[in-house]
Design a protein around this motif. Sequence first.
Motif, PDB file in Angstrom:
ATOM      1  N   THR A 181      45.113  26.652  57.820  1.00 62.32           N
ATOM      2  CA  THR A 181      44.187  27.498  58.561  1.00 62.32           C
ATOM      3  C   THR A 181      44.045  28.821  57.812  1.00 62.32           C
ATOM      4  O   THR A 181      44.922  29.204  57.043  1.00 62.32           O
TER       5      THR A 181
ATOM      6  N   ASN B 209      49.343  33.094  59.471  1.00 57.06           N
ATOM      7  CA  ASN B 209      50.025  32.000  58.799  1.00 57.06           C
ATOM      8  C   ASN B 209      50.197  32.359  57.338  1.00 57.06           C
ATOM      9  O   ASN B 209      49.683  33.363  56.849  1.00 57.06           O
TER      10      ASN B 209
ATOM     11  N   GLU C 222      37.900  33.942  65.510  1.00 51.80           N
ATOM     12  CA  GLU C 222      38.521  32.632  65.291  1.00 51.80           C
ATOM     13  C   GLU C 222      38.750  31.954  66.619  1.00 51.80           C
ATOM     14  O   GLU C 222      38.929  32.596  67.656  1.00 51.80           O
TER      15      GLU C 222
ATOM     16  N   GLN D 156      38.397  19.287  54.810  1.00 44.89           N
ATOM     17  CA  GLN D 156      38.247  20.729  54.996  1.00 44.89           C
ATOM     18  C   GLN D 156      36.794  21.084  54.718  1.00 44.89           C
ATOM     19  O   GLN D 156      36.174  20.532  53.820  1.00 44.89           O
TER      20      GLN D 156
ATOM     21  N   ASP E 164      46.470  20.947  57.161  1.00 46.31           N
ATOM     22  CA  ASP E 164      47.182  21.859  58.056  1.00 46.31           C
ATOM     23  C   ASP E 164      46.998  23.310  57.616  1.00 46.31           C
ATOM     24  O   ASP E 164      47.753  24.193  58.018  1.00 46.31           O
TER      25      ASP E 164
ATOM     26  N   GLU F  97      40.803  29.307  69.276  1.00 51.89           N
ATOM     27  CA  GLU F  97      42.193  29.070  69.646  1.00 51.89           C
ATOM     28  C   GLU F  97      42.604  27.645  69.290  1.00 51.89           C
ATOM     29  O   GLU F  97      41.772  26.785  69.047  1.00 51.89           O
ATOM     30  N   GLY F  98      43.927  27.420  69.273  1.00 50.35           N
ATOM     31  CA  GLY F  98      44.428  26.072  69.043  1.00 50.35           C
ATOM     32  C   GLY F  98      44.863  25.845  67.613  1.00 50.35           C
ATOM     33  O   GLY F  98      44.602  26.657  66.724  1.00 50.35           O
ATOM     34  N   PRO F  99      45.558  24.710  67.359  1.00 48.23           N
ATOM     35  CA  PRO F  99      46.090  24.425  66.026  1.00 48.23           C
ATOM     36  C   PRO F  99      45.001  24.215  64.976  1.00 48.23           C
ATOM     37  O   PRO F  99      45.154  24.609  63.827  1.00 48.23           O
ATOM     38  N   ALA F 100      43.871  23.612  65.358  1.00 49.92           N
ATOM     39  CA  ALA F 100      42.769  23.402  64.411  1.00 49.92           C
ATOM     40  C   ALA F 100      41.850  24.623  64.451  1.00 49.92           C
ATOM     41  O   ALA F 100      40.680  24.541  64.842  1.00 49.92           O
ATOM     42  N   LYS F 101      42.396  25.753  64.054  1.00 50.79           N
ATOM     43  CA  LYS F 101      41.681  27.028  64.175  1.00 50.79           C
ATOM     44  C   LYS F 101      40.448  27.059  63.274  1.00 50.79           C
ATOM     45  O   LYS F 101      40.517  26.766  62.089  1.00 50.79           O
TER      46      LYS F 101
ATOM     47  N   SER G 150      43.420  32.969  57.872  1.00 54.57           N
ATOM     48  CA  SER G 150      43.498  34.201  58.654  1.00 54.57           C
ATOM     49  C   SER G 150      42.290  35.075  58.341  1.00 54.57           C
ATOM     50  O   SER G 150      41.485  34.779  57.450  1.00 54.57           O
TER      51      SER G 150
END
Length: 216
Positions: free
Chosen positions: A202, A80, A170, A137, A200, A172-176, A204
Amino acid sequence: MDELKRLRGLMKEETFKGHGFTNKMRENILNEIHSKRPKSFTFNKKPVLAPLMSVLFVAACLSLFVYFGGTQLGLIDGNNASAPFYQYEAKDRPESLGDEFKFLTKAPFEVEKVTTETGEDPSGKIELVTLKGKERQTIKLTFQSIEAETNLTLSQDEVKVGQSKGSYYESEGPAKVSHLTWIEGDTIKYEMEYFPGGSDVTLSKKDMIKMAESFR
């Protein structure tokens, strides 16, 4: 070409008188001489190579722009866009941490709350520090002194944090959820886990390593 021009000038109708040419023969000769030049001698076609090279050049430039732009934004290689990092002041370092531990100086959000707790596992005492932002967060930091001969298995994706060995994984999924572990000097173990909470943003692997390398 000069000879052909002269021949056209000479071949008037009077040229054929008294030489036994029929009207048909005369018309054919005149038509042939006064006809347009063959296609193989036509040079007024628009050049094709120059426009083609221009198109190829523009396409190459666009490809480079997209690639480097995507790389910088993290859209290439499955990442991202890189998260913004905020300076984390040293005065916020928890007093419970000993001098042997470093502490992060950059965070992907503005820290609004810090909590600490102490735990223990088979390797010894653990200091856990949790940092929270306004959108929930969360960064969980674990600090632990270990024996040099302690056999730790870093079974995830192997990484380097500076010169130290570590591992990353990490969920999986949108809320990584991103997790990074590394060991400095064979005796100091750090673990860092990031939860995006209600944001939103995340992180890397590159972002996590950048944050870990900010430890001072």
